[in-house]
Write a protein that holds these residues in place. Structure first.
Motif, PDB file in Angstrom:
ATOM      1  N   LEU A  50       9.655  12.321  -5.662  1.00 47.78           N
ATOM      2  CA  LEU A  50       8.552  12.267  -4.912  1.00 47.78           C
ATOM      3  C   LEU A  50       8.101  13.120  -4.072  1.00 47.78           C
ATOM      4  O   LEU A  50       6.957  13.469  -3.824  1.00 47.78           O
ATOM      5  N   GLY A  51       9.100  14.043  -3.731  1.00 47.43           N
ATOM      6  CA  GLY A  51       8.781  15.093  -2.538  1.00 47.43           C
ATOM      7  C   GLY A  51       8.505  14.737  -1.266  1.00 47.43           C
ATOM      8  O   GLY A  51       8.022  15.196  -0.335  1.00 47.43           O
ATOM      9  N   ARG A  52       8.784  13.365  -1.015  1.00 39.63           N
ATOM     10  CA  ARG A  52       8.750  12.908   0.241  1.00 39.63           C
ATOM     11  C   ARG A  52       9.602  11.642   0.344  1.00 39.63           C
ATOM     12  O   ARG A  52      10.193  11.222  -0.467  1.00 39.63           O
ATOM     13  N   ASP A  53       9.809  11.013   1.526  1.00 35.43           N
ATOM     14  CA  ASP A  53      10.612   9.781   1.586  1.00 35.43           C
ATOM     15  C   ASP A  53       9.654   8.744   1.078  1.00 35.43           C
ATOM     16  O   ASP A  53       8.697   8.297   1.215  1.00 35.43           O
ATOM     17  N   PRO A  54      10.572   8.059   0.250  1.00 28.11           N
ATOM     18  CA  PRO A  54      10.130   6.756  -0.559  1.00 28.11           C
ATOM     19  C   PRO A  54       9.411   5.749   0.050  1.00 28.11           C
ATOM     20  O   PRO A  54       8.396   5.041   0.021  1.00 28.11           O
ATOM     21  N   PHE A  55      10.085   5.498   1.436  1.00 29.34           N
ATOM     22  CA  PHE A  55       9.606   4.576   2.501  1.00 29.34           C
ATOM     23  C   PHE A  55       8.179   4.546   2.740  1.00 29.34           C
ATOM     24  O   PHE A  55       7.329   3.948   2.613  1.00 29.34           O
ATOM     25  N   TYR A  56       7.672   6.056   3.082  1.00 31.73           N
ATOM     26  CA  TYR A  56       6.450   6.315   3.466  1.00 31.73           C
ATOM     27  C   TYR A  56       5.359   6.351   2.492  1.00 31.73           C
ATOM     28  O   TYR A  56       4.296   5.941   2.286  1.00 31.73           O
ATOM     29  N   ALA A  57       6.086   6.795   1.204  1.00 33.02           N
ATOM     30  CA  ALA A  57       5.188   6.665   0.022  1.00 33.02           C
ATOM     31  C   ALA A  57       4.643   5.355  -0.322  1.00 33.02           C
ATOM     32  O   ALA A  57       3.567   5.130  -0.610  1.00 33.02           O
ATOM     33  N   LEU A  58       5.590   4.537  -0.183  1.00 30.14           N
ATOM     34  CA  LEU A  58       5.285   3.082  -0.519  1.00 30.14           C
ATOM     35  C   LEU A  58       4.261   2.425   0.395  1.00 30.14           C
ATOM     36  O   LEU A  58       3.226   1.922   0.077  1.00 30.14           O
ATOM     37  N   LEU A  59       4.470   2.857   1.666  1.00 30.43           N
ATOM     38  CA  LEU A  59       3.534   2.453   2.831  1.00 30.43           C
ATOM     39  C   LEU A  59       2.130   2.837   2.696  1.00 30.43           C
ATOM     40  O   LEU A  59       1.012   2.463   2.717  1.00 30.43           O
ATOM     41  N   GLU A  60       2.200   4.121   2.033  1.00 29.50           N
ATOM     42  CA  GLU A  60       0.860   4.786   1.716  1.00 29.50           C
ATOM     43  C   GLU A  60      -0.045   3.998   0.718  1.00 29.50           C
ATOM     44  O   GLU A  60      -1.007   3.830   0.887  1.00 29.50           O
ATOM     45  N   HIS A  61       0.682   3.701  -0.192  1.00 31.02           N
ATOM     46  CA  HIS A  61      -0.045   3.115  -1.377  1.00 31.02           C
ATOM     47  C   HIS A  61      -0.241   1.705  -1.050  1.00 31.02           C
ATOM     48  O   HIS A  61      -1.401   1.196  -1.420  1.00 31.02           O
ATOM     49  N   LEU A  62       0.663   1.015  -0.323  1.00 33.48           N
ATOM     50  CA  LEU A  62       0.339  -0.293   0.039  1.00 33.48           C
ATOM     51  C   LEU A  62      -1.050  -0.553   1.061  1.00 33.48           C
ATOM     52  O   LEU A  62      -1.709  -1.282   0.927  1.00 33.48           O
TER      53      LEU A  62
END
Length: 249
Positions: free
Chosen positions: A12-24
């Motif tokens: 992803l090129g970033r922490d999956p935790f923050y990627a998930l939060l961004e999409h949610l």
């Protein structure tokens, strides 16, 4: 951190935790925008645009202020998140539109997730220089401001587009709830707590503050300028007693 998590972060090129939060957060923000657009009887395209404005407006302003490319230019997924919101409102419209609790849930989830995403983005801009400033305590408030901008500015644009007074300017706690969550984030961050735990606490804090504010009608005091003006005009236009009547009395 497990191996699969590391591999996912690399992909992803970033922490999956923050990627998930961004999409949610994008989905939840789009849901709140599409719901209000449907109440205003917008067509599908208009509702989709309002959903996009709500979901992407705050992050766009944040990235511009940080001198970065707007985040949604790198992936079509954010547009698909909004399209999913439109479809769900169309399918389950009665439940999403008539029940006030659904608007509160989606709107609060949106600002909670985006607050954390904004903090994380501000902490890691400029190859860690900004992060070091925040850790040293010199610019932590800048990161909180970036988080609040990310969380609430999309809602401001949404309300302007549908001809409503932006929620941030009303009595209800909104931006202050986000700022409170940001303060708790940094209190834990400075104590050495993992950033993901700090983000989770930030989200929970914002949700609780907003829920308590609505349940007990808490908010910032309102400036009653219209009452003062009305009082002034009332006395200004009161009929004066004539001198002759005063003498008779």
């Amino acid at each position: 951190m497990t191996e699969w998590y590391s591999q996912l972060a690399e992909f992803l090129g970033r922490d999956p935790f923050y990627a998930l939060l961004e999409h949610l957060g994008t989905f939840a923000g789009a849901m709140s925008g599409v719901r209000l657009a449907s109440v205003k009887r917008f067509d599908w395209f208009g509702a989709y645009v309002i959903g996009l404005v709500t979901a992407l407006g705050g992050g766009t302003l944040r990235d511009i202020m940080l001198g970065m490319e707007p985040f949604w230019l790198s992936s079509i997924a954010y547009f698909l998140d909004t399209l999913l919101a439109v479809l769900l409102v169309w399918i389950f419209g009665r439940r999403f539109i008539t029940e006030q609790i659904t608007w509160f849930v989606f709107d609060t989830l949106s600002i909670s997730f985006f607050m954390v995403v904004g903090l994380e983005k501000a902490l890691h801009v400029n190859s860690g220089v900004y992060q070091m400033a925040c850790v040293d305590g010199h610019a932590w408030w800048c990161a909180i401001v970036m988080g609040v901008v990310t969380a609430v500015f999309g809602g401001v644009l949404r309300d302007i587009c549908i001809n409503e007074v932006p929620l941030i300017f009303r009595k209800e706690l909104y931006a202050l709830a986000c700022a409170t969550g940001g303060i708790f984030y940094f209190l834990l961050f400075w104590c050495g707590v993992d950033a993901r735990i700090c983000g989770t606490v930030c989200c929970v804090t914002i949700f609780i503050v907003r829920a308590l504010a609505i349940r007990y009608h808490l908010g910032v005091p309102v400036l009653n300028g219209h009452r003062l003006l009305a009082h002034h005009h009332h006395h200004r236009h009161q009929p004066k007693v004539s001198n002759q009547k005063e003498k008779k009395q």
